[in-house]
Structure formats: structure tokens, C-alpha cells
Scaffold this motif. Sequence first.
Motif, PDB file in Angstrom:
ATOM      1  N   GLY A  35       0.777  -1.216   0.000  1.00  0.00           N
ATOM      2  CA  GLY A  35       0.000   0.000   0.000  1.00  0.00           C
ATOM      3  C   GLY A  35       0.813   1.273   0.000  1.00  0.00           C
ATOM      4  N   THR A  36       2.139   1.173  -0.166  1.00  0.00           N
ATOM      5  CA  THR A  36       2.995   2.342  -0.086  1.00  0.00           C
ATOM      6  C   THR A  36       3.811   2.486  -1.348  1.00  0.00           C
ATOM      7  N   SER A  37       3.953   3.703  -1.823  1.00  0.00           N
ATOM      8  CA  SER A  37       4.806   3.949  -2.977  1.00  0.00           C
ATOM      9  C   SER A  37       5.788   5.056  -2.648  1.00  0.00           C
ATOM     10  N   PHE A  38       6.880   5.118  -3.390  1.00  0.00           N
ATOM     11  CA  PHE A  38       7.860   6.178  -3.241  1.00  0.00           C
ATOM     12  C   PHE A  38       7.776   7.070  -4.465  1.00  0.00           C
ATOM     13  N   SER A  39       7.963   8.365  -4.261  1.00  0.00           N
ATOM     14  CA  SER A  39       7.622   9.304  -5.313  1.00  0.00           C
ATOM     15  C   SER A  39       8.695   9.503  -6.370  1.00  0.00           C
ATOM     16  N   ARG A  40       9.914   9.074  -6.119  1.00  0.00           N
ATOM     17  CA  ARG A  40      10.931   9.232  -7.143  1.00  0.00           C
ATOM     18  C   ARG A  40      11.658   7.924  -7.429  1.00  0.00           C
ATOM     19  N   GLY A  41      10.982   6.822  -7.309  1.00  0.00           N
ATOM     20  CA  GLY A  41      11.546   5.556  -7.742  1.00  0.00           C
ATOM     21  C   GLY A  41      12.172   4.752  -6.626  1.00  0.00           C
ATOM     22  N   ASN A  43      12.421   1.234  -3.944  1.00  0.00           N
ATOM     23  CA  ASN A  43      11.738   0.789  -2.742  1.00  0.00           C
ATOM     24  C   ASN A  43      12.778   0.617  -1.643  1.00  0.00           C
ATOM     25  N   LEU A  44      12.366   0.101  -0.514  1.00  0.00           N
ATOM     26  CA  LEU A  44      13.291   0.034   0.608  1.00  0.00           C
ATOM     27  C   LEU A  44      14.500  -0.846   0.320  1.00  0.00           C
ATOM     28  N   GLY A  45      14.366  -1.753  -0.618  1.00  0.00           N
ATOM     29  CA  GLY A  45      15.511  -2.570  -0.994  1.00  0.00           C
ATOM     30  C   GLY A  45      16.635  -1.768  -1.626  1.00  0.00           C
ATOM     31  N   ASP A  46      16.324  -0.542  -2.065  1.00  0.00           N
ATOM     32  CA  ASP A  46      17.333   0.309  -2.690  1.00  0.00           C
ATOM     33  C   ASP A  46      18.105   1.159  -1.685  1.00  0.00           C
ATOM     34  N   VAL A  47      17.756   1.058  -0.405  1.00  0.00           N
ATOM     35  CA  VAL A  47      18.435   1.864   0.610  1.00  0.00           C
ATOM     36  C   VAL A  47      19.921   1.505   0.644  1.00  0.00           C
ATOM     37  N   ASN A  48      20.756   2.525   0.580  1.00  0.00           N
ATOM     38  CA  ASN A  48      22.206   2.338   0.623  1.00  0.00           C
ATOM     39  C   ASN A  48      22.724   2.840   1.969  1.00  0.00           C
ATOM     40  N   SER A 163      15.514  23.315  -1.806  1.00  0.00           N
ATOM     41  CA  SER A 163      15.648  21.898  -1.461  1.00  0.00           C
ATOM     42  C   SER A 163      15.027  21.045  -2.556  1.00  0.00           C
ATOM     43  N   TYR A 164      15.308  19.756  -2.563  1.00  0.00           N
ATOM     44  CA  TYR A 164      14.814  18.921  -3.657  1.00  0.00           C
ATOM     45  C   TYR A 164      14.570  17.490  -3.200  1.00  0.00           C
ATOM     46  N   GLU A 165      13.817  16.779  -4.016  1.00  0.00           N
ATOM     47  CA  GLU A 165      13.449  15.403  -3.720  1.00  0.00           C
ATOM     48  C   GLU A 165      14.447  14.440  -4.347  1.00  0.00           C
ATOM     49  N   ASP A 166      14.818  13.418  -3.582  1.00  0.00           N
ATOM     50  CA  ASP A 166      15.767  12.408  -4.045  1.00  0.00           C
ATOM     51  C   ASP A 166      15.100  11.041  -4.107  1.00  0.00           C
ATOM     52  N   PRO A 167      15.632  10.131  -4.924  1.00  0.00           N
ATOM     53  CA  PRO A 167      15.148   8.748  -4.908  1.00  0.00           C
ATOM     54  C   PRO A 167      15.590   8.052  -3.628  1.00  0.00           C
ATOM     55  N   VAL A 168      14.943   6.945  -3.328  1.00  0.00           N
ATOM     56  CA  VAL A 168      15.251   6.201  -2.112  1.00  0.00           C
ATOM     57  C   VAL A 168      16.718   5.783  -2.085  1.00  0.00           C
ATOM     58  N   SER A 169      17.289   5.479  -3.233  1.00  0.00           N
ATOM     59  CA  SER A 169      18.675   5.023  -3.292  1.00  0.00           C
ATOM     60  C   SER A 169      19.661   6.092  -2.833  1.00  0.00           C
ATOM     61  N   ARG A 170      19.231   7.360  -2.777  1.00  0.00           N
ATOM     62  CA  ARG A 170      20.116   8.449  -2.359  1.00  0.00           C
ATOM     63  C   ARG A 170      19.755   8.996  -0.978  1.00  0.00           C
TER      64      ARG A 170
END
Length: 251
Positions: A35-41, A43-48, A163-170
Motif C-alpha cells: 500500500g505504499t509507494s515512493f515518489s521518485r523511484g 523501494n526500501l531494498g534500494d536503501v544504501n 531543497s529537492y526530492e531524491d530517490p530512495v537510493s540516495r
Amino acid sequence: MNKTRSGNGYSDSDAAVSVEDAERDAGAGAGDIPGTSFSRGGNLGDVNPANSNGQLSNKYINFPSLVSWATRYGTEENDWTAGDNCTNFVSDALLAAGVPMKWDGKSPFRNGASDQVDQWWNGYYDTPNSPVNTISEEYRAHTRSRSWTTAGGLYSFLENTGSYEDPVSRAAPGDLMFWSYANGATAGQVHHAAVITGLNDGDIRYSQHSGLQSNASLKEREPLFTSANGSQIIHIIHVVPWPCGVGAQGC
């Protein structure tokens, strides 16, 4: 809030990125939390977990201080104790990290609080003609800009000041995290804010008020949040202090 860093005006119920835009940016639009989405691409698996903002600190923001303050006070009512104060907590953390307030000294007021999209201030300790040693929560609420105390207001202020929005990977400790509704009549409304205070493989840790949390697990808590509030879109925001932002010099 896109990297074009352009403003979209201001409204409590306006989000800078529409649900449709967010889903497009996210590809399929679905994270690995139901039920959750991320706005710039991503998912939590991309967390570095190696990501850091510390090297980006400057005279207007110290990211390690932002993280340590939010972690320390996430489970303490250190300021505004009545009602929702998630954004007040985030604003206090930014101030503690060195971000200066922004007030032109003459903006129109709404019950004492500025509605201007490019203003961010807390006048509780320095408001002309203010009562001395006031402890009234109503007074506190009326001596802060909407951007200081509402999630949508702070989101819009950040958007309009660089300020700006980043993808989950960043995502990195010291970034901010905002929630907006994904569906229904409130779709796109930004309604909650927190500070990212840690990263693990496949997880983001965050600290917040309005439900006191210090270094809470997004993976563990988001299903409960979604169950209570409906599908959410999560926005990862990298803070550029306003003196360093759009058209500014000196950072």
C-alpha cells in the motif's frame, strides 16, 4: 518537489507532486511495503547504508547535528506538547542544526503566523510585544509560520527555497521524510514529516513527534501507518538551507 526546484504556490492541501506524477516517477509506483509507494523511484531494498550527508555540511547546516538532535529528542516532548507537532519537531531540529529562520519582518499574518510560502520562522522567543515567559500553547501556535508547524507548509517552503526530492537510493541521514495521501479526496496532501536518522540494508530509520519515535524502523512501522491512514506516498527531501538555495549566494 522536483529537481527543477520550481514553486507550485502554497496551500495546506497542495502537494508539489501529484499522485500521478509520483507513480510515473516511481515506475510501477509500488514500494516493497504493502500500500505504499515512493515518489521518485525505488523501494526500501534500494536503501544504501553507506550514504551520508555529513560531507555536505556548511555554515548554514550541520547534518550530523541534525541527526543527533532528532535522535535525542524523538522520544521527548521538548517544546510544543499539545496536539500534532511533527513539523514543529522537524523545524526545531533544522534550527538546532544551524538553519537560520527566514522572515521579511512585514509579511501578512494569520492569527500571528505568516502565510508566505518563502517564510520560515518561530517568533515565540522574539516576537514584538509578546508576553514575557508565556507558556500558553495557543500563543505558541500563533507565533510560528505555517511552514514551521504544518507538514504541507514546510514542504512548500523547502520546494520554494532550493531543497529537492531524491530517490530512495540516495536517502541519507539528515534528509527529511514527508508522507502524502495516495488516494481519495485528500490525494496528494502532505500531512506528516520526520527526520531520517539512520539507514540499514532495506530499511530507513527515522525520528519524529506526533507519536514519539527515535530511530524507528520504516519497514516495521509503515504497514501500521498505512493501515490507519490509507495508502501513502513517501517523499525523501534533501535539505538545501535557504541561504544556499534558489538565487542565493554564500554557501
